[in-house]
Structure formats: C-alpha cells, structure tokens
Design an enzyme around this catalytic site. Sequence first.
Site, short mmCIF file in Angstrom:
data_model
loop_
_atom_site.label_atom_id
_atom_site.label_comp_id
_atom_site.label_asym_id
_atom_site.label_seq_id
_atom_site.Cartn_x
_atom_site.Cartn_y
_atom_site.Cartn_z
N ASP A 134 0.83 -1.20 0.00
CA ASP A 134 0.00 0.00 0.00
C ASP A 134 0.86 1.25 0.00
O ASP A 134 0.54 2.25 -0.65
CB ASP A 134 -0.92 0.00 1.23
CG ASP A 134 -2.06 -1.00 1.10
OD1 ASP A 134 -2.18 -1.62 0.03
OD2 ASP A 134 -2.80 -1.18 2.08
N ALA A 135 1.96 1.21 0.74
CA ALA A 135 2.84 2.38 0.82
C ALA A 135 3.45 2.70 -0.55
O ALA A 135 3.54 3.88 -0.94
CB ALA A 135 3.94 2.15 1.85
N GLU A 136 3.88 1.67 -1.28
CA GLU A 136 4.43 1.88 -2.62
C GLU A 136 3.37 2.45 -3.56
O GLU A 136 3.63 3.36 -4.36
CB GLU A 136 4.98 0.57 -3.18
CG GLU A 136 6.25 0.09 -2.50
CD GLU A 136 6.66 -1.29 -2.96
OE1 GLU A 136 7.85 -1.48 -3.20
OE2 GLU A 136 5.80 -2.18 -3.08
N LYS A 145 -9.53 3.78 10.14
CA LYS A 145 -9.73 3.37 8.75
C LYS A 145 -9.54 1.86 8.68
O LYS A 145 -8.45 1.34 8.87
CB LYS A 145 -8.74 4.06 7.83
CG LYS A 145 -8.93 3.72 6.36
CD LYS A 145 -7.92 4.44 5.49
CE LYS A 145 -8.18 4.13 4.02
NZ LYS A 145 -7.98 2.69 3.70
N CYS A 159 9.67 -37.79 12.11
CA CYS A 159 9.69 -39.25 12.08
C CYS A 159 10.75 -39.84 11.17
O CYS A 159 10.98 -41.06 11.20
CB CYS A 159 8.31 -39.78 11.67
SG CYS A 159 7.87 -39.38 9.95
#
Length: 767
Positions: free
Chosen positions: A43-45, A134, A432
Amino acid sequence: MADDLFDFASRQATPAQRAEELRRILRRNNDLYYAKAAPEISDAEYDKLFRELEELEAQHPELASPDSPTHRVGNDLTEGFRKIGHPSPMQSIDDIFEKKPGEAAHTDQELIAFYDRLARTLEQDAPIVTVEPKIDGVAVTLMYRNGKLEYAATRGDGKQGDDITANVRTIAAIPAELPAPAPAILEIRGEIFMRSEPFAQLNAQRDAEGLPAFANPRNATAGTIKLLNPEEVAARPLDFLAHGLGLYEGEPLTDASGYENLLTRLGIPVNRPIIIARSLEETREAVRTVSNLRQTLGYGTDGAVIKVYDFAQRGELGSTARAPRWAAAFKFLPEQRETVLENIVIQVGRTGVLTPVAELAPVPLSGTIVSRATLHNQDEIERKDIRIGDTVLVEKAGEIIPAVISVNKTLRPAASEPYSLYHAVHGRCPSCGEPISRFEGQVAWRCTNITCPAQAATRTIHFCRREALDIESLGGSVAETLVARGLIRTPLDLFKLDLETLGSLNLGTDAEPRRFGEKNAAKALQALADARNYPLDRWIIAFGIPNIGAVTARLVATCHRDLHDLSRSDYLAALLELQTMADEYKALNPKARANKTDDEQLKQQRELRRTELKETMEQRAAEYTRRGYLILNADAKSSEPILTNPVGNVATQSLVDFFRSHAGRHAVEELETLGINPSSATYIENKNETVEGPLSGKTFVLTGALSRPRPEYEKLIAAQGGKATGSVTKKTDYLVAGEGGGSKRDKAAQLGIPVITEEQLLSMIQP
C-alpha cells in the site's frame, strides 16, 4: 515488478511520458488489488506512485485526463456475479499522508492543510469533525427495505457493483432483518474485513492443508466475498462494520451522532471509536489516539478517517468525481523494521505439512519484540528470494502476524545460497524420518506417514469425526491426551484400548485430575466395535488421505470390493496408465509445442508416436471397459482420444501413493492383524451399469445456498439414477437453486433450462 517501479523516474522522461507510465502501473495494480485480490506492491508503494501522479497532473494541467486513476475509484467488478446499480455513487476517499520526522514542520502537515481547507470553505474557524479508524477491508453496501436485507453489493466501479447477497447472508455480524421500527429505506455502507486472530488461524489452517497463505486480511477478505459457493464463504471468518450512509428514507438524520445512534438501535455494528473533535488541535489529538489504539482494535488499520460532523455541511462541500470533499483518510506510516534472518527452522504441523519459520534477530515492532516470522512455504521463500543471513524488512500483517516483506539484497552476505526446504531436511520429515512429498497443485512439502508422532493427535481426531468413523467421545482433548500419555501412536491403536485403561484416563493434571470415566469409556469402545463394520468409503475418509473427500471416497468404494482390493487396485493403476499416455499424447501435439524449428524427420517421429499412443489408449480403454472399469470418454464424437478420469488425476495419484507408502502398507497390515477388512456397501461389479430410479437419465446442477450440504444432494441424486455435475451446459436437465447462484441462474436462463427448488427436486423422487 515491484523492484523496478521507480526506475522509470530516474531516466530522462518528459512529464507526459512519466504520467502515462504512472497511469499504466496504477491501472495494473488497481486491477490486481480490487478485482484479483493479488497485489504485487505494498500500500505504501502504491500511495507513493499515486501521489506522484497527482502532483504531476497538478503541475501540468494539460496532462489531466478523466480516465486517470486519480479521477476514478478502483474497480472490483468480477465476471460471474449479477450487477447492481448504486442509487448514489459509491466513491473512494482521498488520502492525506503522515510524514517522516524531518520531512516537514509537522508529521501531520497534510492533516493540518486539510482541516484549514474545510474551515475556509465552510467559513468557520473550527468546523466540527469526527475521527475514526480506517478499516483495512472491502467496501460494500447493504440495502434494507422495510427492515429486511434486500441485497448486498461491492463498490464495483462506483456506479454499479457485484451482487454478493448470498455470501453476505453468511456473515453473522450483518442482520438479515432489523427490529421495528426500521426506516423504509436504509442503505448502509461499510467494510467487510477479517479480524487479526481469526485471520492468523485461517492462514495456519491453509499452511496445514498445503494451500498458499493469504498475504494479509484484506486480500483474504476480497477473495472470499467473490467465491461462488456461499458454503465456502461461511467457513471464513468475515466480519462487518458500518461507517457510511447511502440512500435513506426515515426519521431525519442531521449529523454523525444521529447516524451512530440509529445503527446502534437497529443492531448494525458501527465502526468505533467515533471521536468528535471541535478544533484543529482536538482533531490532531484524535488522530494520535486512533494511532495509539491500533494495536488493541484486533483488526488491520492503516489510518484515521476524518469526516465533517454535520450532514448539511457535507452536502454544501459536495464531491469530486472520485471522492467527497468533506472527508479524508490520514494514512499512517507503515511500521516496519529491518533485522537479520539468522536461521530457518522447519516445524511439522499436526496435519503433516512442513512449515518454514524465520528466526530473526529480535527487533521491536508494533509494541512487541519480534523474533520469529512465518515463511509459509518453499514457493514463498523463492518468490521473495529469502536466504539465511539476509537483512529483511519485517512488518506485522494485520498488525498481529510477523511477516517478512522483502530482502535488502545490498546487504546480502557473499556466501549466501538459495534456500531449499527439501535439502535442509534431507528429504525427510524432521519428526519421524520418513520421506516427504509434494502433491501436484499444492505448494507445501508434507509428511504422509500415518505413524508420524507430530501428526498422531490430529489424525486421531480426524479418524473419529462423524463423517469418518463417528467415535465422537474420542475426539479433541481425549485424543490429544491419549497421544500425550503414550497410550496410542496411531489412530488404529484405539482398537487396542480396554475399559480399564480408557476409563482411568486422566484428562486433567496430576494436581487436578479428571477421569474419563467407565461410562464414557464403554460408550467409546462400543463405537469402536461398531466402526469395525462400517463400509469402505467411511474408512477411506478416516485414513485422511490428501485430496480425498467424501464424494471421491464414495466413488472409489463403488469400484472396489473391500480394502484389500483397493490397496492393490488394478483399476487405479489403469487410470494412471491412461493418464500418463494422455499427457504424453498432449505434449506431442504440434499445435501445443513452442519449438517450431524441428526438422521434418523429427516431426514424423512425433506424429508416429502420437498415432501409436492414440491406438494404445483406445485399446486400453476398450479393454478396461469390458473388464467393468469406469473409463469415461469426454466426447464420443471427437477424433481425439479424450478420456476423463472419473476419480480425478490428483486424487488417483494420492490414493496410489498412500497405499504404496510405508504408512499405507502399515495401516492395511495393522487392520488385518485386528481382523478388520472394510467392505464396500455400494460395489458395482460392472461399473458402467447405471442405477435405475425416478431420476434416471437426468442431469442436475446445484447452486446457491441450500438447506443441506451439496455432497448429500449429489449422493441422493446418484442413488435415484441421476447425475450431478458442476456446470450448466446444454445437457443439463435441471438447475436446483437455493438463494444466490447468479451466474448459473443466468446460464440456465440463456439455455432455457428449468430452475427448480429443493422441494421440487425431492418431489420428483417422492411425488
């Protein structure tokens, strides 16, 4: 692609070229985010790119375009759903961003500018606003008429959305009917989302099942609400909170408090806290409060939404084509930290899936010290190119689950090597020591050893489930205690328990003992005695073989007399032989080959091999059909040997692999020692015979939310001579529809196929 997003800006480019490049990138990522729920960038990009385009268009008005992402809401319209027009547009909301310290005089400088614009436009020194979290979810609208939910829809393109009513009715937080007195018309807008802890549990379950993990709660939500089967939706932890109002006819609402009070009275969950702020300083403080609350809300938040309090003032301010002028979302800086990935350890899950876990140099993040993060599976490690010794960027997805976001490759040690889970464990289960395997279509490595200690409790719980052997009193904590106290190592050890051992089982602690009791023990032992005589399909389910569900188990049981017949099945071997030939035949198709430079002699050799395969497949299919094997020709009119495996290619391979494995051989041998050889109750000597009944010759398709599980109806239809298929075609006789099922209803209408109810189907069986 994400690594190259900003490269374009560093090249010599005109503003027009850069604007067009940004639009291309944003449109692509809008489609990935909204329509496919599979974003490639954070989202930041995305926000950084979006803001750059906004600033570029502001500096060069001649570049503005009504089709620009800055002037349009995201589009989540999807094929397969009926479309619903919105009475008023469902808009997006403009973002304002928190700055890093030192970038501006105040980290909330854009918040101050937004509030000042409100004050100037409204000609008030201190307009009243509300501030609320938000929610990181998916926008939806709910339409109630006279108190009843009429429909639910996604935002879509803002003008129309996808009809998701059937899916929304599975969400417990959304009432289907409102208490009286209810408004004549009430359109609620809000967010469907997943809370952090249920999301973590969902991803853990997907890891255990060998399925790809969801990147974050928002992606999981977006994918879930677009599923075509409401039963699948109901199994996902969806929630809802309201935050807006659309079309409304009822008692006058003048402000945000009246709206909140109305929804509270009607039992519609509201996004809270809603903080009323009467000045700029109170607004800034409210935003800080929301930021501090993020860790306690229990769901993902990436900002605070500021709205004008008074509805009349909202109308005065109006909207742009994309967003209201009376609201903005203040986006917090993402909390991320760099740290060193010191090691990768492998955990064996209770279903046998091997999960890689990153051990990190401890780092403070979101109020806690993070030292471990899940890497989900080998595919995820390869996609991000994660290696031991890397410096990695870590954040909390959904603000609860530590996740490795990316790798700082500039700090990578020179001697680092790509990580391979398979080689790290030398191809064997750490618990195992048995070989691990990876099933076709799945991303996880898995231990399939039924005697694996790490899986003993879960396999026992599955073994005792109602649809398996129905040993209800030995599920859950009892099974876990039996394993923990060393009384059983595999589910089959249950048949060796006696009344005294089971009755004296301590389900509590040494300090506070709690006995299972003789009465419960007697009940459990009787259920185990009954299970000895259960039919083969129930035992197939009880084994917990990957990719084998109830429907497949019933089909396989019709083709085998008993467990011994199934464990050395010539029929399954025949299906695999045909599939191998079919795969080779398809690969030799000149139209499917990428290499167009083969010489003529090689082409002739391939064509001869295709002819040979075709003849062999047809001969084998005819031979197996004469022997009573169920071999289906998908299109009898086709000149191509198109053969359909009725069991399914993946399921067939899973069954063969299981009974060839040490675990499968051990299970058959152990049952023989116990004197148990489950027989099929539905075995058909000639599998190509059809069952005669009132539904003979009829093909049905099931859709929508039904009152019974679909497999139950499929079994009922088959028992009465009919056939249930998954898609509507010209050969479909009836579509049995519950609530929803839009795409199949539409297809049935196009083809003129009758749509009937469950009651009508049952009346065809018992008039």
